[in-house]
Write a protein that holds these residues in place. Sequence first.
Motif, PDB file in Angstrom:
ATOM      1  N   ARG A 153      -6.378  -2.890  -3.655  1.00 11.26           N
ATOM      2  CA  ARG A 153      -5.505  -2.948  -4.991  1.00 11.26           C
ATOM      3  C   ARG A 153      -4.607  -3.916  -4.632  1.00 11.26           C
ATOM      4  O   ARG A 153      -3.863  -5.075  -5.369  1.00 11.26           O
ATOM      5  CB  ARG A 153      -4.890  -1.710  -5.652  1.00 11.26           C
ATOM      6  N   LEU A 179      -4.225   7.357  -4.523  1.00  8.79           N
ATOM      7  CA  LEU A 179      -5.301   6.235  -3.873  1.00  8.79           C
ATOM      8  C   LEU A 179      -5.358   6.453  -2.449  1.00  8.79           C
ATOM      9  O   LEU A 179      -4.622   7.049  -1.700  1.00  8.79           O
ATOM     10  CB  LEU A 179      -4.747   4.898  -3.960  1.00  8.79           C
ATOM     11  N   SER A 180      -6.800   6.367  -2.102  1.00  5.81           N
ATOM     12  CA  SER A 180      -6.963   6.563  -0.678  1.00  5.81           C
ATOM     13  C   SER A 180      -6.537   5.055   0.009  1.00  5.81           C
ATOM     14  O   SER A 180      -6.350   4.026  -0.567  1.00  5.81           O
ATOM     15  CB  SER A 180      -8.691   6.439  -0.391  1.00  5.81           C
ATOM     16  N   THR A 207       0.982  -1.204  -0.109  1.00  9.34           N
ATOM     17  CA  THR A 207      -0.064   0.093   0.025  1.00  9.34           C
ATOM     18  C   THR A 207       0.863   1.371  -0.150  1.00  9.34           C
ATOM     19  O   THR A 207       0.546   2.267  -0.693  1.00  9.34           O
ATOM     20  CB  THR A 207      -0.922  -0.077   1.412  1.00  9.34           C
ATOM     21  N   GLN A 233      -8.730   2.080  -1.214  1.00 13.32           N
ATOM     22  CA  GLN A 233      -8.378   1.686  -2.464  1.00 13.32           C
ATOM     23  C   GLN A 233      -7.186   1.137  -2.450  1.00 13.32           C
ATOM     24  O   GLN A 233      -6.777   0.104  -3.294  1.00 13.32           O
ATOM     25  CB  GLN A 233      -8.315   3.059  -3.347  1.00 13.32           C
ATOM     26  N   ALA A 234      -5.958   1.536  -1.956  1.00  8.70           N
ATOM     27  CA  ALA A 234      -4.540   0.851  -1.940  1.00  8.70           C
ATOM     28  C   ALA A 234      -4.567  -0.392  -1.227  1.00  8.70           C
ATOM     29  O   ALA A 234      -4.142  -1.540  -1.812  1.00  8.70           O
ATOM     30  CB  ALA A 234      -3.597   1.700  -1.412  1.00  8.70           C
ATOM     31  N   GLN A 262       0.604   4.213  -2.833  1.00  6.61           N
ATOM     32  CA  GLN A 262       0.237   5.431  -2.471  1.00  6.61           C
ATOM     33  C   GLN A 262       1.425   6.602  -2.645  1.00  6.61           C
ATOM     34  O   GLN A 262       1.201   7.800  -2.668  1.00  6.61           O
ATOM     35  CB  GLN A 262      -0.268   5.351  -0.824  1.00  6.61           C
TER      36      GLN A 262
END
Length: 321
Positions: A131, A123-124, A114, A127-128, A118
């Motif tokens: 993903r 990306l929040s 993450t 979201q990270a 990021q």
Amino acid sequence: MMGLLEVVDLTVEFPTRRGVLRALDRVSFSIDTGEVLGVVGESGAGKSLTGAAIVGLLERPGRIASGEIRLDGQRIDNLEAEPLRRIRGRRIGTIFQDPLTTLNPLYTIGRQLTETMQTHLRLSGNQARDRAIGWLERVGIPAAAQRFGAYPHEFSGGQRQRVVIALALCAEPALVIADEPTTALDVSVQAQIITLLKDLTRDHGTAVMLVTHDMGVIAETADRVAVMYAGRIAEIGPVAAVVRHPAHPYTEGLMASIPALEHRVDRLRQIDGAMPRLDAIPTGCRFHPRCPHAFDRCLAQRPELLPAGATQAACWLHADG
């Protein structure tokens, strides 16, 4: 047409007390978007060094003495450390042979993924995380959501290597330098990693420089192959042409040393002698002391890459006249 990656006359030197050792000598090649270039050769040929020079990770006192490296038209070999670090994470992904040198043992793999995303993508946190779990699934980590909070030591060697691959790919770089990415893995895991690299080039247009000593991996994965010998490219061309009709005597020897499945042989052919040390590079063609076809010109003059059928070979056998 320019490739995504352009390497032009790359020369890498190591100053020592007894003089300067030239480890790469005017190496040139390009890789297009969506293409896999395999780089193959014996240990010490300069394969990994080429990858390290491209991503700015040469070990001191090694230095780029001359030549240029361009990514998407932008020169990157002369950048300061910080802009190069940003490019290395965002535009170029790296997969090294030993996952323990890449993964931080103090952070969970989820945090490492993450944070990487990021740093380079907007990306929040959620979201990270989503993903990151998706990437772990893509590289074949079972129960990815549950393993997200695990530390590197809680994974097997093969799984750690998969995590390293996810880490290299999660920012969706344009170019991936993969240095022996499957060496420590068993055959079934190797096949999955190779499939993943091929999917990436197809789905994302990622360019891959695949460094390996395994011609089987090259034949399965690469579009073109560069054969390196003693810090130079001996031959470069489409994989099928290089494998079936090698134009350089060194490539010919490499291919003859691979066992064939069709018929049994009692002894494999080998290339006599050894690759020269950096402080004892012969004049002329570097391969001539081991070459069965060497003649006077090979001892005196160094051949550049010459057209040789479907490939290019640095060999005077392909010179006109």
